[in-house]
Scaffold this motif. Sequence first.
Motif, mmCIF file in Angstrom:
data_model
loop_
_atom_site.group_PDB
_atom_site.id
_atom_site.type_symbol
_atom_site.label_atom_id
_atom_site.label_comp_id
_atom_site.label_asym_id
_atom_site.label_seq_id
_atom_site.Cartn_x
_atom_site.Cartn_y
_atom_site.Cartn_z
ATOM 1 N N ALA A 1 8.610 -5.867 -0.357
ATOM 2 C CA ALA A 1 7.642 -6.719 0.891
ATOM 3 C C ALA A 1 8.348 -7.992 1.667
ATOM 4 O O ALA A 1 8.056 -7.322 2.465
ATOM 5 N N VAL A 2 8.713 -8.198 0.960
ATOM 6 C CA VAL A 2 9.601 -9.437 1.182
ATOM 7 C C VAL A 2 10.444 -8.795 2.192
ATOM 8 O O VAL A 2 10.922 -9.716 2.983
ATOM 9 N N TYR A 3 11.240 -7.752 1.515
ATOM 10 C CA TYR A 3 12.522 -7.839 3.010
ATOM 11 C C TYR A 3 11.989 -7.721 3.355
ATOM 12 O O TYR A 3 11.946 -7.197 5.069
ATOM 13 N N ALA A 4 10.992 -5.918 4.067
ATOM 14 C CA ALA A 4 9.652 -5.417 4.883
ATOM 15 C C ALA A 4 9.474 -7.060 5.801
ATOM 16 O O ALA A 4 9.608 -6.917 7.393
ATOM 17 N N GLU A 5 8.806 -8.061 5.349
ATOM 18 C CA GLU A 5 8.805 -8.801 6.075
ATOM 19 C C GLU A 5 9.858 -10.636 6.612
ATOM 20 O O GLU A 5 9.917 -10.486 7.523
ATOM 21 N N LEU B 1 8.650 1.494 7.363
ATOM 22 C CA LEU B 1 7.766 2.571 8.539
ATOM 23 C C LEU B 1 6.604 1.136 8.664
ATOM 24 O O LEU B 1 5.741 1.385 8.802
ATOM 25 N N ALA B 2 6.194 0.476 7.914
ATOM 26 C CA ALA B 2 5.290 -0.940 7.931
ATOM 27 C C ALA B 2 5.786 -1.379 8.741
ATOM 28 O O ALA B 2 5.081 -1.881 9.684
ATOM 29 N N TRP C 1 0.741 -0.975 -0.309
ATOM 30 C CA TRP C 1 0.167 0.185 0.151
ATOM 31 C C TRP C 1 1.149 1.585 -0.425
ATOM 32 O O TRP C 1 0.731 2.254 -1.123
ATOM 33 N N LEU C 2 2.012 1.513 0.400
ATOM 34 C CA LEU C 2 2.754 1.749 0.980
ATOM 35 C C LEU C 2 3.494 2.904 -0.581
ATOM 36 O O LEU C 2 3.403 3.714 -0.903
ATOM 37 N N ASP C 3 4.027 1.767 -1.441
ATOM 38 C CA ASP C 3 4.596 1.031 -2.205
ATOM 39 C C ASP C 3 3.880 2.200 -3.156
ATOM 40 O O ASP C 3 4.000 3.294 -4.097
#
Length: 439
Positions: free
Chosen positions: A187-191, A378-379, A74-76
Amino acid sequence: MAPLSKLATNRIDDLSRRWTAFPNLETVGYYEYFSQSIHTPSIEQKHVDQSKTLQDFTLKRRTLGVFTHELTHWLDHTSTLWGHGNLIRLYEAIDARKHGREVDLWRIPLALADNKRTHFNEYYTEYGPAADSGRPWVATYTCGREYGLDGRIRNDRPVMFVRFSTPSNRLIVRAPLSVAALLETRAVYAELRADLHFISNLSEDDRIITTKLWQTEFMDRLYMARYAAYTVAAHFVANKAKMTNALEAFRYSSLLAGLALNLPPTLFTALRQPDGLEPWQELIPYLIASQNRGYAFLVLASSLPQEELPVEERIGLMLENAGLPTAPEIYTQTLTEMQALGGGVHLRNTGREQRLNGLLSVGFAYQKSFGPASAPYLANDAVLKADMRAVLPPVILGDGQLLQYGTPLPKQCEITEDWVTQSWDEEKQLQEFFGACLP
């Protein structure tokens, strides 16, 4: 916030089957592109409550980890230059269908093609005879072409591919270096960062055992051909920069993807062509003209120094090698381009225009305050540290409950039952018109 009905969540699922721009091999959760909403069908409020009280690594990653992944999407979508253009084209298509003249209806096929081009149909991914051969993978790049609605090859629409093979050159998989691939690496990096956070909070004995199991699973999945859309960008960076640390490869691929997604149109002509594209020389002008984000990422990754240097120094040298100005100069141009895009939006539907302007305003504030690398961080901070800096949508749980992290969206951007119904109806109208279009 009022829960959503089963009808509303079913409609989001229905939309996702046609509009999810991100590959999803499991149905734990997804970001739904058309309504800009996040739905986690298999996660209910009871699972969230349990994740707060139990030191259960699997439970936390299947709840909180999923939330960080989808919130990064969503942020991206709302805070990158690519995302702003994408949102504007989508909202203009809806406005044309509901309130426009016939001469404006061309915006509908444009928006639908934009969505398909973000991910690319499974047809564009080729699995080879060595798909299950394990590691190592050797990465090279190739260039192909899109197919038009008439089934003919479009020379004006090139597609960047990464070809993974065994050391003996047997094909494992050839995957498009699509916008979705860039979004997924972030997103995978955030996870992955969330996983490491969960592991760090375990007891010492559990931490040792869980770390070993996690590393084995992570590496196994990294070399599964069917997950190529999630890993293609990180693999390519690791191959080009000779990285042996997979987490470091995701860190850099996330950063480079953020730069590629925010590269202003005027800088595509400055990109220095990497070695190896000579067989597709005639397609380079079209990659530049179409602002192909996969091509931008490929140039950046190919320009990344192999030496282990401090991050800022390494990125600075990469930009110089790629023919680009400094990071602060790019950042300034990105913000200027975002303002120009947002200032040119005029819809006939006032409510739609207010919603779009609200999303663009929130996204511009992120970009201005935190820069192109910020979304995964941020996420993570919103979900794992109760950080309120990020303005975020609620997560729609499987039982219809709305789970809020960060600061809620402004009123004109809220996710409600009415909004879901409106989105579902409007999407049907776009498909109805597109069905009337002939090749």
